[in-house]
Design a protein around this motif. Structure first.
Motif, PDB file in Angstrom:
ATOM      1  N   ALA A 168     -18.189   8.319  13.094  1.00 36.91           N
ATOM      2  CA  ALA A 168     -18.434   9.638  13.648  1.00 36.91           C
ATOM      3  C   ALA A 168     -18.632  10.666  12.556  1.00 36.91           C
ATOM      4  N   ALA A 169     -17.970  10.515  11.472  1.00 36.53           N
ATOM      5  CA  ALA A 169     -17.958  11.582  10.495  1.00 36.53           C
ATOM      6  C   ALA A 169     -18.449  11.166   9.124  1.00 36.53           C
ATOM      7  N   ALA A 170     -18.749   9.901   8.969  1.00 37.85           N
ATOM      8  CA  ALA A 170     -19.018   9.398   7.625  1.00 37.85           C
ATOM      9  C   ALA A 170     -17.895   9.828   6.690  1.00 37.85           C
ATOM     10  N   VAL A 171     -16.687   9.814   7.222  1.00 45.99           N
ATOM     11  CA  VAL A 171     -15.540  10.305   6.469  1.00 45.99           C
ATOM     12  C   VAL A 171     -14.650   9.149   6.069  1.00 45.99           C
ATOM     13  N   ALA A 172     -14.292   9.106   4.801  1.00 48.10           N
ATOM     14  CA  ALA A 172     -13.276   8.145   4.367  1.00 48.10           C
ATOM     15  C   ALA A 172     -11.947   8.639   4.893  1.00 48.10           C
ATOM     16  N   HIS A 173     -11.157   7.752   5.419  1.00 46.02           N
ATOM     17  CA  HIS A 173      -9.859   8.183   5.935  1.00 46.02           C
ATOM     18  C   HIS A 173      -8.948   8.583   4.798  1.00 46.02           C
ATOM     19  N   PHE A 197      -1.080   5.829   4.713  1.00 39.21           N
ATOM     20  CA  PHE A 197       0.128   6.500   4.231  1.00 39.21           C
ATOM     21  C   PHE A 197       0.430   7.746   5.045  1.00 39.21           C
ATOM     22  N   LYS A 198      -0.614   8.531   5.312  1.00 43.01           N
ATOM     23  CA  LYS A 198      -0.416   9.794   6.006  1.00 43.01           C
ATOM     24  C   LYS A 198       0.234   9.612   7.366  1.00 43.01           C
ATOM     25  N   ALA A 199       0.025   8.422   7.953  1.00 44.69           N
ATOM     26  CA  ALA A 199       0.502   8.192   9.312  1.00 44.69           C
ATOM     27  C   ALA A 199       1.894   7.595   9.344  1.00 44.69           C
ATOM     28  N   THR A 200       2.492   7.348   8.177  1.00 47.11           N
ATOM     29  CA  THR A 200       3.715   6.550   8.133  1.00 47.11           C
ATOM     30  C   THR A 200       4.764   6.946   9.177  1.00 47.11           C
ATOM     31  N   HIS A 254       0.900  14.044  15.205  1.00 44.82           N
ATOM     32  CA  HIS A 254       2.275  13.622  15.497  1.00 44.82           C
ATOM     33  C   HIS A 254       2.967  13.282  14.174  1.00 44.82           C
ATOM     34  N   SER A 255       2.229  12.628  13.328  1.00 45.88           N
ATOM     35  CA  SER A 255       2.772  12.240  12.037  1.00 45.88           C
ATOM     36  C   SER A 255       3.059  13.456  11.157  1.00 45.88           C
ATOM     37  N   VAL A 256       2.099  14.372  11.075  1.00 52.82           N
ATOM     38  CA  VAL A 256       2.316  15.561  10.228  1.00 52.82           C
ATOM     39  C   VAL A 256       3.556  16.322  10.690  1.00 52.82           C
ATOM     40  N   LYS A 257       3.743  16.399  11.992  1.00 48.47           N
ATOM     41  CA  LYS A 257       4.930  17.114  12.479  1.00 48.47           C
ATOM     42  C   LYS A 257       6.212  16.401  12.038  1.00 48.47           C
ATOM     43  N   LEU A 258       6.192  15.078  12.028  1.00 49.11           N
ATOM     44  CA  LEU A 258       7.377  14.352  11.548  1.00 49.11           C
ATOM     45  C   LEU A 258       7.558  14.525  10.042  1.00 49.11           C
ATOM     46  N   TRP A 259       6.417  14.535   9.300  1.00 51.96           N
ATOM     47  CA  TRP A 259       6.498  14.770   7.850  1.00 51.96           C
ATOM     48  C   TRP A 259       7.230  16.072   7.573  1.00 51.96           C
ATOM     49  N   GLU A 260       6.942  17.084   8.373  1.00 52.57           N
ATOM     50  CA  GLU A 260       7.497  18.412   8.090  1.00 52.57           C
ATOM     51  C   GLU A 260       9.024  18.414   8.123  1.00 52.57           C
ATOM     52  N   GLY A 261       9.625  17.494   8.863  1.00 52.10           N
ATOM     53  CA  GLY A 261      11.087  17.463   8.889  1.00 52.10           C
ATOM     54  C   GLY A 261      11.681  16.221   8.260  1.00 52.10           C
ATOM     55  N   LEU A 262      10.852  15.448   7.582  1.00 54.58           N
ATOM     56  CA  LEU A 262      11.291  14.112   7.175  1.00 54.58           C
ATOM     57  C   LEU A 262      12.384  14.125   6.099  1.00 54.58           C
ATOM     58  N   SER A 263      12.233  14.988   5.098  1.00 56.39           N
ATOM     59  CA  SER A 263      13.239  15.012   4.023  1.00 56.39           C
ATOM     60  C   SER A 263      14.619  15.304   4.597  1.00 56.39           C
ATOM     61  N   ASN A 277       0.806  -1.219   0.000  1.00 61.80           N
ATOM     62  CA  ASN A 277       0.000   0.000   0.000  1.00 61.80           C
ATOM     63  C   ASN A 277       0.843   1.274   0.000  1.00 61.80           C
ATOM     64  N   THR A 278       2.108   1.165   0.455  1.00 63.64           N
ATOM     65  CA  THR A 278       2.991   2.336   0.399  1.00 63.64           C
ATOM     66  C   THR A 278       3.105   2.847  -1.031  1.00 63.64           C
ATOM     67  N   GLY A 279       3.189   1.929  -1.972  1.00 62.33           N
ATOM     68  CA  GLY A 279       3.361   2.338  -3.366  1.00 62.33           C
ATOM     69  C   GLY A 279       2.085   2.363  -4.167  1.00 62.33           C
ATOM     70  N   ARG A 280       0.942   2.281  -3.511  1.00 62.68           N
ATOM     71  CA  ARG A 280      -0.321   2.194  -4.248  1.00 62.68           C
ATOM     72  C   ARG A 280      -1.335   3.242  -3.829  1.00 62.68           C
ATOM     73  N   ASN A 281      -0.970   4.086  -2.890  1.00 66.33           N
ATOM     74  CA  ASN A 281      -1.988   4.985  -2.340  1.00 66.33           C
ATOM     75  C   ASN A 281      -1.975   6.325  -3.060  1.00 66.33           C
ATOM     76  N   THR A 282      -2.906   7.195  -2.688  1.00 66.01           N
ATOM     77  CA  THR A 282      -3.018   8.502  -3.362  1.00 66.01           C
ATOM     78  C   THR A 282      -2.288   9.594  -2.590  1.00 66.01           C
ATOM     79  N   THR A 283      -1.484   9.218  -1.614  1.00 61.87           N
ATOM     80  CA  THR A 283      -0.476  10.056  -0.947  1.00 61.87           C
ATOM     81  C   THR A 283      -1.029  11.254  -0.183  1.00 61.87           C
TER      82      THR A 283
END
Lengths: 982, 417
Positions: free
Chosen positions: B412-417, B370-373, B95-104, B72-78
């Motif tokens: 709760a949200a009828a939201v697709a993750h 993917f977003k949580a990686t 927590h994940s978004v904060k790590l994304w911000e410095g990941l590169s 799924n890492t290579g198949r998702n819509t990122t």
């Protein structure tokens, strides 16, 4: 410009019809039967595009769907514009307007080509290694610039003006491809009486034979035979793009694109979804380019494509050609071109000592042949001007001037659809190619797609496939000797670091990009593909994948079958979104559902809202009333007199059978056994995890018949859930479920005067308070129409819900409205319904509940049949977190300190609004309204341990301020329920 | 580790690209490891990286039955965002978004995290209630999320159709500006390279066929297609195949696996500046750096391990895309593919210890892993290293299903993750 390169005779074009068109604004002409590519070549135009990464000048490489370079934007206006079309697939029509892409300001002079001059700085994967500093610069600085250079064509700027059609079909045999094998297969199958569908992407059937004048008689005969079979459906201009499970094939049929500027009344294309008993893939083979230094200049094309331009389109693709090959077939091209007047400067053959009839013919024509030789470089900017030819392994090269290079590395069978079907590919070492192996569906490959190379073998294999698909005996296959060709980068003896030999033309992937990826540890073919982007362009590697495999195989010393291929995915060639969307647009996209009262409400000026797929009247403004004013008036009218409400959207399920009551016992939390015919009960439905999924009033019509209502949005979900349980869990029960949502119109008459209004209209029933108490149902006639009359209230007032056959809904509604005029009856909408029920603390599933609430959370414990052994969700309710009373969110009422303040729904509650973020949230506002009856705002909320907090003050923090609220009982109005009896 | 930079690129440009070395070694399995991660996707590779980097483990292996990043890492819509409703989820994903911000910078690998904004469309009163609830909850949790009017939504995403008369008119939108996209392959490769530099063995084409346990019941190693390997700390991060692996240790998982599809158009010049999602009409879309429109469809109705979905599911998504963006109706589908998503009863993940000592599991990411990686990997590494969960992932345990303490974002949200 005149058609300087058009041959005087031959071809399948109609010289009597001259077709004007423009390319980048330049006016040119072609003939009927041309593609845009053949017409451009007839006008001497090879340069048609710029590549993706290096913006290299690129020409026409192929004559078909595999074209990697010749991508153009076509369309008369923005509403008809399509980018990235292959000129080789665009049929020429009168007035066609094409533009080149990915160049600024012009095709000849493109500033983007700076990347080409700096190519050494942009190897495969360069972007992973830089642009990382400073933080945030990627999003703001680097990425926008890279994006601007990337992309190919441009999006249309206006909505698509075209329409699209869709159709489903079944057949015994679907034959994909109408070349010699496909034609033979279709005819063999049709002879047995089988229903056959034969499709081909070309406007005419014939496949490769369209470029074989010598076979025109045979082809004409087959076409004539086809016409004689009523059981063959012929679909030209139809691409089989996808192979789905259980032999369903997706076909995309072009209907009007080729006709040019037609009206948009006729559909542009049609999506076919064909379910076939047997599929025959006669999809042909694709010629491979050779990978040599600077093999990408305009004027360098596939040998068989060049021959096709001569023989089918009567176009001379150049004046002086060098042919570079590893396969006999290119010699046929050389002879064709020679006969058409092209000078063949040299035939350069990689093989040491090729022999055979094709070579003999070339020798007989006096064509110069150099074997065991290779091309080590080319010259020319916007068009190839010369090649350097050397004997393999030798140092010195000969420069040969030319304006055309033909190349052939052999042929790759088109196994795309077979592989999509999950059939296993087999590697044929004689062909150096993958061919269909063990199938996963009832499918047979035939002709060149199965590895045939001679016409005789293709015809025989097609016939055999057609017979086999219809269960007939099959003759032994025609024996033939096939030839492989060459895979990978040709030997050129030059420093690999300083040359670029292109593998994937469109994405500018070179042989050394692939070896770089391997050196960096990307060994899986999927990694090579993703790191270099080879095979990821709009042609999906049709001409490049096998060469990439060849390079990987040679570099790693691993045989090709051990490396395998990347996954073939649909679509075979790109298909417009519109084909898939089909008829589903505008009001037909998730078609609108309207109640029988809808038109009446619209005539009254109602404002509607979307509730799932329904349009529901939200309020009925009078004059210049705002929603707030209208709702206040409607609420007051219901509380003081009587109101009329369209409840037809409620889901309705008729549950019948001797075990109907037991079924409801198992599904709903409530007890049903003792409910007497003629009585109603409010039912609650849980998921197996114990949370409320739906609610509604259920009436027992007879011992074995229930009238179940659901929420508007839940109707289908509840029916599905019931069917699921009935068919998988409760198979012992004799119960039948029928959706009756659309069979009944439901007219709610609510308010203290409700009985007075309807009484004169009711026949065959006594609706007096004594005879018909709250929560009862009677079958009778209302306004002369058979009805199920419910006495039920969602307002807290005396109320009736009248279920009548939908076709009579409006008539009965109008009769009631008429009868109510003297009582001041007022129609009201969903907004008023919401306010009235909130004043009474009635929940709405999906608003107070959100899939995480139990019956106890919303104060409905009383509804649970305690004595029942089981119901859906019962076991879950006993789980520790659900049984706990201390930290569950519970339904409460909220009153703001300022009675005029109406809270925003969704706002959250905290104990201390001054605490730092992240705050501890105790709950949220689920419903919030202005209550006309109470002359103040009210709200419902789900609050942690809320019932124990009633009387406490909490806070709703909003941006810049906070609102204090007092927790109350959720029933704001008439808590004793005295008004239910009017 | 060879340092990647513009300077390195320039140097190699002038020396024929001969100096580039393997980004990760092709390791052969050693007899024993301090910790083994099964599953070479972003979550698994990241776990190995953080175990080595933050917790000092050196003798770590990642076992991958195919090629790394191939699931799924290579198949998702990122899509990357953190505007989740519940406290537990917001904390996890932010927590994940904060790590994304410095990941590169952290990995010295450009994962192309692009904070282009994710806009979720509202089409009716119910949607507005749901999204405003999110906006309020996110604000109090310190997660950015703002409400936009239809006009504001249109100016943020010009191709959007906001005509009031359209079938499902846009009534507003919730926008998280810090949200965005990243380059999925680079995440797997970047973690692999950085983990390898810290001594982690990345072992591809190595399928786990059994889990060994000692007399006390504790994990003692794994059987693989490349032989037995000993370890006392085993982390399973195998998405749809987690159930199969956990069964080898006698563990039955609360997971169902569904096909989920995505598709791309042919590439075009920049036209679409952000990510747009509509849960009500089932569509989400962004534009890749290459220029393709990247479009996500829904899951199939039936469970399956087949990595392809049904045509009517992707067709329905394209219907919705064509309504929201009528100018894209003539754009052409280039490629459609499927992955297998592992879905828990509450559609929230499991990052937890198990009842088997030494066995840890990270799964159940459903359609939104993917977003949580980075966050998932970081927290799972913590859990494996300390033998106890971090406070952020403590609620995402296995026991919650038995106890009923669900974290049900989707309900709760009828939201697709």
């Amino acid at each position: 410009m005149t058609q300087k390169y058009r041959l005087a005779t031959g071809g399948l074009i109609d010289r009597r019809v001259t077709v004007p068109f423009t390319f980048d604004g330049k006016a040119m002409t072609g003939h009927a039967g041309d593609t845009l590519a053949s017409a451009l070549l007839a006008n001497g135009v090879h340069l048609v595009g710029r590549s993706f990464k290096y913006h290299r000048p690129r020409g026409i490489v192929s004559a078909g769907a595999e074209e990697p370079n010749a991508l153009v934007g076509v369309g008369r206006d923005e509403g008809h514009y399509t980018p990235n079309l292959r000129a080789t697939q665009v049929e020429l029509y009168h007035g066609l307007r094409a533009e080149s892409q990915n160049r600024t300001p012009s095709l000849e002079r493109d500033v983007g080509s700076i990347t080409d001059r700096l190519w050494r700085f942009f190897p495969a994967g360069f972007y992973y290694k830089t642009f990382m500093w400073p933080k945030g610069a990627w999003t703001k600085f680097f990425e926008p610039r890279i994006r601007a250079i990337a992309g190919l064509g441009r999006s249309p700027a206006a909505p698509d003006a075209a329409r699209y059609a869709q159709i489903y079909a079944h057949c015994d045999v679907l034959v994909i491809g109408a070349g010699p094998a496909g034609l033979s297969a279709a005819l063999a199958a049709a002879e047995t009486g089988a229903r056959v569908i034969l499709c081909d992407e070309q406007p005419q059937f014939g496949g490769a034979l369209l470029a074989e004048p010598g076979q025109s008689a045979w082809l004409a005969e087959q076409r004539a035979r086809l016409a004689g079979f009523a059981n063959i459906t012929m679909l030209p201009r139809t691409i089989a793009f996808g192979y789905f499970p259980h032999n369903m094939i997706g076909l995309a049929q072009d209907l009007t694109d080729h006709q040019g500027e037609t009206s948009d009344d006729a559909p542009r294309g049609r999506l076919w979804q064909v379910r076939a008993k047997q599929v025959i893939t006669a999809t042909g083979a694709i010629e491979r380019p050779l990978v040599f230094p600077d093999n990408d200049r305009p004027g360098i094309m596939l040998a068989d494509a060049a021959r096709t331009y001569v023989e089918r389109y009567a176009v001379k693709p150049g004046n002086r050609a060098v042919v570079f090959t590893a396969h006999d077939d290119a010699y046929r091209a050389a002879v064709s071109l020679h006969e058409a007047g092209v000078t063949i400067a040299a035939i350069v053959d990689l093989r040491e000592s090729p022999e055979g009839p094709c070579l003999d013919a070339a020798r007989a024509a006096g064509l110069p042949i150099r074997t065991h030789a290779t091309i080590i470089g080319t010259e020319g900017n916007l068009r190839v001007a010369a090649v350097s030819v050397a004997t393999i392994g030798a140092a010195n090269a000969e420069r040969i001037a030319c304006d055309l290079v033909l190349m052939s590395g052999g042929f790759t069978p088109s196994v795309h659809l077979f592989s999509q079907s999950r059939g296993k590919l087999a590697f044929d070492p004689a062909l150096d190619a993958f061919i269909p192996g063990t199938p996963a569906e009832p499918t047979i490959a035939a002709g060149a797609a199965s590895g045939c190379q001679s016409l005789e073998a293709a015809i025989a294999s097609g016939r055999a496939a057609g017979l086999s698909a219809t269960g007939q005996a099959v003759a032994a296959p025609v024996a033939e000797t096939v030839a492989a060709g060459f895979l990978g980068e040709v030997p050129h003896g030059r420093d690999p670091a300083s040359v670029r030999a292109f593998v994937d033309f469109q994405n500018d992937v070179t042989a050394k990009d692939i070896t770089l990826a391997l050196a960096e540890g990307f060994r899986s073919i999927e990694h090579v593909k993703r790191y270099t982007t080879t095979g990821m362009a709009t042609d999906q590697g049709k001409t490049s994948n096998m060469n990439a495999l060849g390079i990987v195989s040679k570099s790693l010393g691993v045989p090709i079958p051990s490396i395998g291929t990347t996954t073939f995915r649909m679509p075979y060639t790109p298909i417009p979104f519109g084909y898939f969307a089909g008829y589903a647009r505008g009001d037909l996209f998730e078609p609108v559902r309207e109640t029988p009262i809808h038109a009446w409400a619209a005539e009254q000026g109602a404002v509607f809202e979307d509730v799932s797929l329904w349009k529901r009247a939200r309020y009925f403004p009078r004059g210049a009333e705002t929603m707030h004013e209208a709702v206040a008036r409607e609420c007051a009218a219901v509380r003081a007199g009587v109101g009329l409400f369209d409840a037809s959207t409620l889901g309705k399920i008729e549950i019948t059978g001797p075990d109907a009551a037991e079924f409801l016992n198992r599904m709903y939390v409530n007890a049903w056994t003792k409910l007497k015919p003629g009585r109603l009960r409010y039912g609650i439905l849980l998921r197996e995890d114990g949370f409320i999924i739906d609610d509604g009033v259920v009436g027992r019509i007879a011992d074995d018949r229930f009238h179940v209502t659901t929420t508007t949005g839940g109707a289908a979900r509840v029916l599905n859930m019931m069917e699921d349980y009935l068919q998988t869990e409760f198979t012992d029960l004799k119960v039948w479920l029928t959706s009756t949502t659309e069979q009944y119109a439901v007219i709610a008459v609510q308010g203290p005067r409700a009985r007075e209004v309807i009484a004169p209209l009711v026949e065959d029933a006594d609706i007096s308070a004594a005879a018909m108490p709250h929560m009862s149902v009677v079958e009778c006639r209302v306004a002369g129409v058979p009805a199920r009359l419910f006495r039920v209230s969602f307002t807290g007032e005396l109320g009736f819900e009248i279920n009548v056959p939908a076709d009579y809904g409006r008539a009965v509604w109008e009769a009631i409205d008429q009868a109510g005029q003297t009582h001041g009856i007022v129609p009201y909408g969903t907004e008023t319904m919401h306010v009235l029920r909130a004043e009474k603390g009635y929940i709405i599933v999906g608003q107070e509940t959100d899939g995480t609430a139990t019956p106890d959370d919303v104060g409905l414990t009383w509804a649970i049949g305690k004595a029942k052994p089981d119901f859906v969700g019962k076991r879950a309710l006993a789980r520790t977190a659900l049984a706990s009373q201390t930290d569950r969110k519970q339904l409460v009422g909220l009153l703001t300190a300022d009675p005029a303040e109406v809270l925003e729904e969704g706002a959250h509650l905290v104990a201390d609004p001054a605490q730092p973020i992240p705050m501890t949230m105790l709950g949220h506002v689920t419903s919030s309204y202005w209550s006309a009856a109470l002359n103040r705002s009210i709200a419902l909320a789900m609050v942690r341990n809320g019932r124990a907090r009633i009387g406490e003050t909490l806070h709703v923090p909003l941006p810049g301020r906070s609102v204090a609220v007092t927790l109350t009982d959720p029933v704001f109005y008439d808590p004793e329920g005295a008004r239910l009896d009017g | 580790m060879q340092k990647f930079s513009a300077f390195a690129l320039a140097k190699e440009a002038l020396s024929g690209q001969k100096g580039w070395t393997r980004q990760w070694r092709d390791a052969a399995p050693k007899p024993a490891y301090e910790a083994i991660i099964v599953g070479g996707g972003g979550h698994g590779l990241g776990t190995a990286y953080y175990l080595a980097k933050k917790h000092g483990l050196r003798n770590i292996a990642v076992l991958e039955k195919g090629w790394i990043g191939g699931g799924n890492t290579g198949r998702n819509t990122t899509i990357i965002r953190s505007n989740y409703l519940f406290d537990e989820s917001a904390a996890l994903y932010d927590h994940s978004v904060k790590l994304w911000e410095g990941l590169s910078a952290d990995l010295n690998y450009n994962v192309m995290f692009s904070q282009r904004g994710v806009m979720m469309l509202s089409h009716n009163v119910h949607d507005e209630q749901v999204f405003k609830r999110h906006v309020h909850a996110n604000r109090l949790n310190g997660v950015d999320n703002e409400w936009l009017s239809p006009d504001q939504a249109k100016s943020f995403c010009p191709p959007l159709n906001i005509a009031p008369g359209m079938r499902h008119a846009v009534t507003g939108a919730a926008l998280q500006r810090r949200a965005g996209t990243a380059r999925h392959d680079a995440v797997a490769w970047g973690y692999a390279r950085a983990a390898d530099a810290l001594g982690v063995d990345i072992i591809q084409n190595c399928e786990v066929t059994g889990i060994d346990r000692d007399a006390s019941g504790r994990v003692s190693g794994v059987q693989t297609s490349r032989g037995a390997i000993a370890t006392r700390r085993l982390g399973i991060v195998a998405a749809g195949n987690t159930s199969v692996l956990m069964a080898m240790a006698g563990q039955r998982m609360p997971l169902e696996s569904y096909p989920l599809q995505a598709l791309v158009s042919e590439p075009i010049k920049p036209i679409f500046p952000c990510v747009v999602m509509s849960n009500t009409i089932h569509a989400y879309i962004s534009q890749s750096d290459k220029g393709e429109l990247v479009i996500g469809a829904g899951t199939d109705a039936y469970i399956s391990y087949s990595q392809r979905g049904a045509l009517h599911i992707s067709s329905h998504t394209l219907e919705a895309i064509c309504e929201l963006f009528p100018m894209f109706r003539r754009m052409r589908m280039l490629r459609n593919w499927g992955g297998i998503v592992d879905v828990t009863p509450d559609r929230s993940p499991i990052i937890a210890k198990t009842e088997v000592p030494g066995l840890y599991v990270n799964c159940g990411w459903g359609t939104g892993g993917f977003k949580a990686t980075p966050g998932s990997a970081d927290l799972f590494a913590y859990t494996m290293a300390k033998d106890e969960p971090h406070k952020i992932n403590a609620p995402f345990n296995l026991e919650r299903f038995g106890a009923g303490r669900l974290i049900d974002e989707a309900a709760a949200a009828a939201v697709a993750h």
